[in-house]
Motif scaffolding. Structure first.
Motif, PDB file in Angstrom:
ATOM      1  N   PHE A   1       0.860  -1.173   0.000  1.00 17.71           N
ATOM      2  CA  PHE A   1       0.000   0.000   0.000  1.00 17.71           C
ATOM      3  C   PHE A   1       0.905   1.234   0.000  1.00 17.71           C
ATOM      4  O   PHE A   1       1.855   1.301   0.770  1.00 17.71           O
ATOM      5  N   PHE A   2       0.591   2.177  -0.899  1.00 18.58           N
ATOM      6  CA  PHE A   2       1.455   3.351  -1.070  1.00 18.58           C
ATOM      7  C   PHE A   2       0.920   4.559  -0.303  1.00 18.58           C
ATOM      8  O   PHE A   2      -0.294   4.704  -0.132  1.00 18.58           O
TER       9      PHE A   2
ATOM     10  N   VAL B   1       1.784   7.802 -14.708  1.00 29.15           N
ATOM     11  CA  VAL B   1       0.612   7.176 -15.314  1.00 29.15           C
ATOM     12  C   VAL B   1       1.093   6.390 -16.517  1.00 29.15           C
ATOM     13  O   VAL B   1       1.735   6.932 -17.412  1.00 29.15           O
ATOM     14  N   LEU B   2       0.830   5.100 -16.479  1.00 32.14           N
ATOM     15  CA  LEU B   2       1.227   4.198 -17.554  1.00 32.14           C
ATOM     16  C   LEU B   2      -0.013   3.922 -18.387  1.00 32.14           C
ATOM     17  O   LEU B   2      -1.053   3.556 -17.845  1.00 32.14           O
ATOM     18  N   THR B   3       0.114   4.111 -19.694  1.00 32.95           N
ATOM     19  CA  THR B   3      -1.019   3.792 -20.568  1.00 32.95           C
ATOM     20  C   THR B   3      -0.561   2.793 -21.619  1.00 32.95           C
ATOM     21  O   THR B   3       0.629   2.573 -21.792  1.00 32.95           O
ATOM     22  N   ASP B   4      -1.507   2.214 -22.297  1.00 33.86           N
ATOM     23  CA  ASP B   4      -1.110   1.310 -23.377  1.00 33.86           C
ATOM     24  C   ASP B   4      -0.673   2.147 -24.577  1.00 33.86           C
ATOM     25  O   ASP B   4      -0.670   3.375 -24.534  1.00 33.86           O
ATOM     26  N   ALA B   5      -0.282   1.458 -25.641  1.00 32.47           N
ATOM     27  CA  ALA B   5       0.293   2.176 -26.780  1.00 32.47           C
ATOM     28  C   ALA B   5      -0.691   3.139 -27.433  1.00 32.47           C
ATOM     29  O   ALA B   5      -0.301   4.029 -28.175  1.00 32.47           O
ATOM     30  N   LYS B   6      -1.972   2.992 -27.131  1.00 34.02           N
ATOM     31  CA  LYS B   6      -2.957   3.933 -27.674  1.00 34.02           C
ATOM     32  C   LYS B   6      -3.231   5.074 -26.708  1.00 34.02           C
ATOM     33  O   LYS B   6      -4.122   5.892 -26.938  1.00 34.02           O
ATOM     34  N   GLY B   7      -2.513   5.103 -25.598  1.00 33.53           N
ATOM     35  CA  GLY B   7      -2.739   6.157 -24.612  1.00 33.53           C
ATOM     36  C   GLY B   7      -3.983   5.906 -23.782  1.00 33.53           C
ATOM     37  O   GLY B   7      -4.524   6.816 -23.166  1.00 33.53           O
ATOM     38  N   GLU B   8      -4.414   4.656 -23.727  1.00 34.18           N
ATOM     39  CA  GLU B   8      -5.631   4.326 -22.978  1.00 34.18           C
ATOM     40  C   GLU B   8      -5.313   3.415 -21.794  1.00 34.18           C
ATOM     41  O   GLU B   8      -4.182   2.988 -21.617  1.00 34.18           O
ATOM     42  N   ASN B   9      -6.337   3.093 -21.020  1.00 32.29           N
ATOM     43  CA  ASN B   9      -6.217   2.227 -19.846  1.00 32.29           C
ATOM     44  C   ASN B   9      -5.149   2.702 -18.867  1.00 32.29           C
ATOM     45  O   ASN B   9      -4.198   1.981 -18.555  1.00 32.29           O
ATOM     46  N   PRO B  10      -5.274   3.925 -18.376  1.00 33.85           N
ATOM     47  CA  PRO B  10      -4.251   4.459 -17.479  1.00 33.85           C
ATOM     48  C   PRO B  10      -4.154   3.680 -16.175  1.00 33.85           C
ATOM     49  O   PRO B  10      -5.147   3.191 -15.657  1.00 33.85           O
ATOM     50  N   GLN B  11      -2.930   3.585 -15.708  1.00 32.52           N
ATOM     51  CA  GLN B  11      -2.656   2.898 -14.444  1.00 32.52           C
ATOM     52  C   GLN B  11      -1.623   3.743 -13.706  1.00 32.52           C
ATOM     53  O   GLN B  11      -0.631   4.161 -14.291  1.00 32.52           O
TER      54      GLN B  11
ATOM     55  N   ASP C   1       9.443   2.407 -10.512  1.00 33.63           N
ATOM     56  CA  ASP C   1       9.849   1.219 -11.269  1.00 33.63           C
ATOM     57  C   ASP C   1       8.769   0.786 -12.240  1.00 33.63           C
ATOM     58  O   ASP C   1       8.812  -0.347 -12.756  1.00 33.63           O
ATOM     59  N   ASP C   2       7.775   1.644 -12.444  1.00 30.92           N
ATOM     60  CA  ASP C   2       6.633   1.345 -13.322  1.00 30.92           C
ATOM     61  C   ASP C   2       5.771   0.201 -12.796  1.00 30.92           C
ATOM     62  O   ASP C   2       5.022  -0.412 -13.553  1.00 30.92           O
ATOM     63  N   HIS C   3       5.864  -0.092 -11.514  1.00 30.61           N
ATOM     64  CA  HIS C   3       4.972  -1.102 -10.930  1.00 30.61           C
ATOM     65  C   HIS C   3       3.657  -0.445 -10.539  1.00 30.61           C
ATOM     66  O   HIS C   3       3.649   0.704 -10.081  1.00 30.61           O
TER      67      HIS C   3
END
Lengths: 396, 200
Positions: free
Chosen positions: A172-173, A211-221, A226-228
């Motif tokens: 937990f962050f 914020v990590l998104t898929d190659a289309k810039g969608e589904n943000p996480q 470390d990109d976890h």
């Protein structure tokens, strides 16, 4: 309720720094102040502070669901339309909350009056739950206070219990603004308690959240350095800022549990005060409050003007019953305002400084239970971030 | 009693996640700026081209993405960025550094018993699909050069690979390309700059 001068513990500053309380003094002025303490009777604590705190909390919680379904109230509270369903989902999904603090005017007699709710990012937590607790234990051990002296302060016990019971992801962050010692101190204390409760915790500076998104810039996480993925996040950063920043929209789609949850943005907003007053008119613990509109009359004597979003007394204007005008400067002059009937903070004599001082009671809620109090003092009627923190005891 | 039974601190300083270095074996790869430079180095032209094509195809997938050309050029140098093929749902463009070279990971390891998709046999039995198995080489991928260090070839995730063209020894895990992700940071905290306090 009495204010009693007392000798400071020798070396408390050294101890403070050892336990990470490095903001005990601000710009050379004391923030933690143990040259005096406040003494309450058990009846004052239980009848006038603890019971009303739980009642006010319940009243507030009973309103949240209605607000999430009311276009009118969401608009009055200035919640951006894009977040309405997010807030609704957060409430209806039962997202858990951790803690909050309500600020009260209380003089020792008569009902305490609610000034405002700090239900999203309250600080002074370490000072209340840990440092004033240690102060009492040491003053009893030193023979300065009698062994039967107590304190209304079960904050650490209740926070520990909350971290055991809450459903939180692992790890937990916790996050706060990178260069703010006070916020970092508050977060460190929460992380310490969570660790003692068996949680695996990580800190990330707010500015480092990705914020990590898929190659289309969608589904943000949301991700750490470390990109976890960050699946659970305690944020000591206001919702009203987050929803207006670049990553705000990512919260709508990201699969991250937020603490405090999004529905808390309805309660950390001073617009809750007029909403409460209209639902519970003449409640003994409430002050009359209204939204200011373009057609509102100029403010009369006996009223206070507060921005919907403001912290530490910033941008508050008041006119006392006697017509004295007091204003606090600040950076929150860009939004809407409410007006609240003026209720003077009780005045005490500070013998150490040979000056008058005003005291405000902060009353903590953890989960849904009253969990303790803290006292802030200021030379003026507006309590602000520079106001001093004084310990208290219960002694009959 | 109205106060906590105890108030204690464990004063744990959260430690950063430790990198698991392990005892991973180094393997050989080749770094070149172009297939021509590769074949001039004495390698099979067809292989040089094939590896280059593989890296080129990966480039738009793994290159770091920026929301503005200025931000990209600040990291990679003026005129060294191009528009990425990806767009956001709202039609907003991303920018990425140009590919400045490539890591050919398979050429030095020809003849080893690695065949993607083939059944593993013999002693080099790594987990299926783990391309870092000994003998498998390092992943073939595009390389970039940052503005402030023009001599060094780096992976899309900013890991320095080589100071110039030629053979290099690398731990495969350090140069695993992560495909299909765009990371942005700094999207929270802007309001903090204009407000004095955040908690209350």
């Amino acid at each position: 309720m009495k204010r009693i001068s007392v000798a400071e513990r020798p070396n408390w500053r050294t101890y403070a720094e050892e336990v990470g309380f490095n903001f005990h003094t601000f710009d050379g002025e004391p923030y933690w102040d143990e040259t005096a303490y406040y003494q309450f009777s058990l009846q004052q604590v239980e009848d006038d502070l603890e019971a009303p705190t739980e009642e006010l909390h319940q009243m507030v919680m009973d309103m949240v669901g209605d607000i999430t379904r009311s276009e009118e109230m969401l608009t009055q509270l200035n919640i951006p339309r894009d977040y309405w369903s997010y807030v609704w989902n957060s409430w209806n999904g039962g997202e858990p909350h951790l803690y909050g603090r309500m600020d009260l005017v209380y003089s020792g007699t008569g009902p305490a009056k609610l000034l405002e709710l700090n239900y999203d990012t309250p600080t002074s937590l370490f000072e209340t739950g840990f440092f004033q607790w240690v102060w009492l234990e040491e003053q009893i051990r030193n023979g300065v206070l009698p062994a039967r002296a107590d304190q209304f302060n079960s904050l650490q016990d209740k926070l520990e219990q909350a971290f055991i019971e809450l459903e939180l992801s692992t790890p937990f962050f916790f996050t706060s603004v990178r260069d703010n010692a006070e916020d970092r101190g508050t977060v460190n204390y929460l992380m310490d308690i969570a660790t003692q409760s068996g949680r695996n915790v990580h800190y990330i500076a707010l500015e480092d959240i990705g914020v990590l998104t898929d190659a289309k810039g969608e589904n943000p996480q949301f991700v750490d350095l470390d990109d976890h993925p960050i699946k659970g996040l305690f944020k000591l950063y206001p919702w009203e800022f987050m929803v207006r920043e670049d990553f705000g929209r990512a919260t709508l789609a990201a699969n991250t549990q937020m603490v405090e949850p999004a529905w808390k943005m309805l309660l950390s907003n001073k617009g809750i005060l007029p909403l409460l007053w209209s639902r519970y008119p003449d409640h003994p613990n409430l002050l009359p409050a209204f939204f200011e509109t373009a057609s509102s009359e100029p403010m009369a004597a006996g009223w206070v003007r507060k921005p919907l979003f403001s912290r530490e007394g910033a941008n508050v204007d008041l006119i006392t019953g006697g017509g004295e005008e007091i204003s606090a400067a600040g950076p929150y002059a860009d939004g809407r305002y409410i007006r609240q009937a003026f209720q003077a903070l009780p005045k005490f004599r500070d013998e150490h400084r040979n000056a008058d001082t005003y005291a405000m009671v902060g009353s903590w809620v953890v989960g849904d239970r009253a969990a303790g109090i803290c006292i802030r003092e200021d030379a003026t009627l507006i309590t602000r971030d520079s106001s001093r923190f004084l310990p208290h005891i219960i002694l009959d | 009693m109205k106060r906590s039974k105890k108030a204690a601190l464990v004063l744990t300083v959260p430690v950063a996640t430790l990198l698991i270095a392990g005892c991973e074996k180094e393997v050989q790869g080749m770094v070149y700026s172009s297939p021509e430079e590769c074949s001039a180095g004495g390698w099979n032209t067809e292989q040089c081209e094939a590896e280059y094509a593989k890296a080129k195809a990966l480039h738009p997938q793994v290159a770091p993405k920026y929301v503005s050309k200025e931000e990209c050029e600040a990291d990679f140098g003026d005129g060294k960025c191009e528009t990425a093929p990806q767009q956001t749902a709202s039609g907003h463009s991303f920018f990425m550094p140009m590919m400045m070279g490539y890591l050919a990971g398979q050429m030095m390891n020809r003849g080893a018993n690695f065949q993607p998709g083939a059944a593993t046999s013999g002693t080099n039995t790594a987990a299926a699909g783990n391309k870092s198995a000994a003998g498998a080489g390092v992943p073939t991928q595009p390389l970039y050069k940052s503005r402030d260090d023009r001599g060094t070839y780096r992976t899309a995730h900013n890991t320095p690979v080589a100071k110039g063209a030629g053979p290099v020894s690398l731990r495969p895990s350090q140069v695993q390309p992560r495909v299909g992700s765009l990371v942005r940071r700094g999207g929270f905290g802007q309001q903090a700059a204009t407000r004095s306090s955040y908690g209350g």
